[in-house]
Motif scaffolding. Structure first.
Motif, short mmCIF file in Angstrom:
data_model
loop_
_atom_site.label_atom_id
_atom_site.label_comp_id
_atom_site.label_asym_id
_atom_site.label_seq_id
_atom_site.Cartn_x
_atom_site.Cartn_y
_atom_site.Cartn_z
N ALA A 1 8.60 33.14 1.76
CA ALA A 1 8.38 31.99 2.70
C ALA A 1 7.23 31.29 1.99
O ALA A 1 7.15 29.93 1.94
CB ALA A 1 7.92 32.17 3.98
N GLU A 2 6.11 32.07 1.42
CA GLU A 2 4.85 31.33 0.94
C GLU A 2 5.21 30.58 -0.24
O GLU A 2 4.67 29.42 -0.56
CB GLU A 2 3.84 32.36 0.85
CG GLU A 2 2.60 31.73 0.09
CD GLU A 2 1.40 32.54 -0.15
OE1 GLU A 2 0.44 32.25 -0.62
OE2 GLU A 2 1.67 33.93 0.34
N ALA A 3 6.07 31.44 -1.11
CA ALA A 3 6.50 30.75 -2.57
C ALA A 3 7.38 29.29 -2.24
O ALA A 3 7.17 28.43 -2.82
CB ALA A 3 7.31 31.69 -3.27
N VAL A 4 8.21 29.55 -1.17
CA VAL A 4 9.08 28.30 -1.08
C VAL A 4 8.11 27.18 -0.49
O VAL A 4 8.17 25.89 -1.04
CB VAL A 4 9.93 28.65 0.29
CG1 VAL A 4 10.71 27.15 0.72
CG2 VAL A 4 11.10 29.53 -0.41
N GLY A 5 7.09 27.54 0.26
CA GLY A 5 6.25 26.39 0.83
C GLY A 5 5.39 25.55 -0.25
O GLY A 5 5.18 24.59 -0.14
N GLU B 1 17.87 22.59 3.21
CA GLU B 1 19.01 23.07 4.40
C GLU B 1 18.45 24.30 4.99
O GLU B 1 18.12 25.50 4.02
CB GLU B 1 20.18 23.23 3.82
CG GLU B 1 21.09 21.92 3.44
CD GLU B 1 22.48 22.27 3.23
OE1 GLU B 1 23.10 23.25 3.44
OE2 GLU B 1 23.23 21.06 2.70
N VAL B 2 18.21 24.59 6.04
CA VAL B 2 17.89 25.75 6.48
C VAL B 2 18.82 26.35 7.74
O VAL B 2 19.56 25.75 8.33
CB VAL B 2 16.46 25.50 7.66
CG1 VAL B 2 16.18 26.94 8.14
CG2 VAL B 2 15.22 24.92 6.73
N HIS B 3 19.36 27.67 7.20
CA HIS B 3 20.71 28.40 8.01
C HIS B 3 19.93 29.36 8.78
O HIS B 3 18.90 29.74 8.47
CB HIS B 3 21.59 28.74 6.83
CG HIS B 3 22.08 27.49 6.21
ND1 HIS B 3 23.37 26.74 6.64
CD2 HIS B 3 21.78 26.81 4.96
CE1 HIS B 3 23.55 25.84 5.79
NE2 HIS B 3 22.86 26.00 4.78
N GLU B 4 20.68 29.86 9.54
CA GLU B 4 20.23 31.03 10.63
C GLU B 4 19.68 32.00 10.03
O GLU B 4 18.73 32.68 10.37
CB GLU B 4 21.20 31.07 11.63
CG GLU B 4 20.73 31.94 12.83
CD GLU B 4 19.77 31.49 13.87
OE1 GLU B 4 18.91 32.40 14.13
OE2 GLU B 4 19.66 30.29 13.96
N ALA C 1 7.29 29.15 6.38
CA ALA C 1 6.18 28.33 5.93
C ALA C 1 5.97 26.99 5.66
O ALA C 1 5.11 26.47 5.47
CB ALA C 1 5.56 29.19 4.74
N LEU C 2 7.31 26.14 5.99
CA LEU C 2 7.47 24.84 5.88
C LEU C 2 7.02 24.03 7.07
O LEU C 2 6.89 24.69 8.13
CB LEU C 2 8.87 24.69 5.64
CG LEU C 2 9.39 25.04 4.31
CD1 LEU C 2 11.20 24.54 4.38
CD2 LEU C 2 8.58 24.66 3.18
#
Length: 243
Positions: A205-209, A9-12, A242-243
């Motif tokens: 972001a990189e870790a999430v990706g 889920e991506v929120h603003e 990064a997704l």
């Protein structure tokens, strides 16, 4: 397809993310209580967690949740003095536990330096409490993710990642201060019906990706945690970039 069919889920922004998570948490707890269950919820620390906790306090009066019938646990803790601002339990109490009226006996804080002689004893004590009073599976486990991909206090390259015969471990020499910590192990984290990752900021972001892409758990420990029934990554736009 993301790893293990995780939902994203991506929120603003961080504020929208916090409101969404707080609302979903209260809704899930209310559902458990309506079914006659006492839910076991695992909290995490960090900036976004604190914002979420404050939203939980704000939204609780209209939620119908009875916080007197919720068991609260922690995924990790800093082995410091009980009044240290570094304590996840202290942050949670200040942000919402006291305000919503969670009884002290339902808050299962990890031991501080006042409760255990050393960090190994602290890990042993929490393991004993989990064995005595913990559920077979946590209902909701919330986790933050570090820029290096660490989760709870399981850091890339650390031996604790490979511990499978314990529910808790002592961590020394943490690359992020304070150096001594107690953490749930990967097998215990994975004994959760629902796992929610709470992540905000471009620095993550990189870790999430990499985690969602199925990175090696020794490089990105967050890749090694999934829920039995559900895994949700709650992100803001920056952490999802990064997704």
């Amino acid at each position: 397809m993301f790893q293990n069919d995780a939902r994203v889920e991506v929120h603003e922004d961080a504020a929208a993310l916090s409101t969404a998570v707080a609302g979903e948490l209260l809704s899930r707890i209310a559902d458990h209580q309506a079914a006659g269950d006492v839910p076991h919820v695992v909290l995490t620390g960090g900036t976004i967690a604190e914002t979420i906790h404050r939203e939980v306090a704000r939204l609780t009066p209209e939620s119908g949740v009875d916080w007197g019938a919720v068991e609260v646990w922690f995924g990790d803790e800093r082995y410091v003095a009980p009044d240290s601002p570094d304590r996840n339990a202290g942050q949670a109490r200040a942000a919402f536990l006291d305000a919503v009226g969670v009884p002290a006996h339902r808050v299962h804080a990890m031991p501080s330096t006042a409760d255990a002689d050393d960090v190994d004893a602290a890990a042993d004590a929490y393991e004993a409490e989990l064995h005595e009073r913990g559920p077979v599976a946590f209902d909701i486990l919330m986790l933050g993710v570090g820029p290096d991909g660490h989760v709870a206090s399981l850091f890339p390259g650390f031996d604790q990642i490979d511990v499978t015969d314990r529910t808790t471990v002592a961590v020394t020499g943490s690359p992020k201060p304070p150096p001594e910590r107690v953490s749930l192990t990967l097998p215990r984290l994975n004994k959760s019906t629902a796992v929610w990752f709470l992540v905000s900021g471009e620095g993550k972001a990189e870790a999430v990706g990499r985690a969602l892409g199925g990175a090696d758990v020794h490089e990105i420990p967050a890749a090694g945690v999934t829920g039995r029934d559900e895994t949700i990554w709650f992100l803001d736009r920056a952490s999802a970039s990064a997704l």
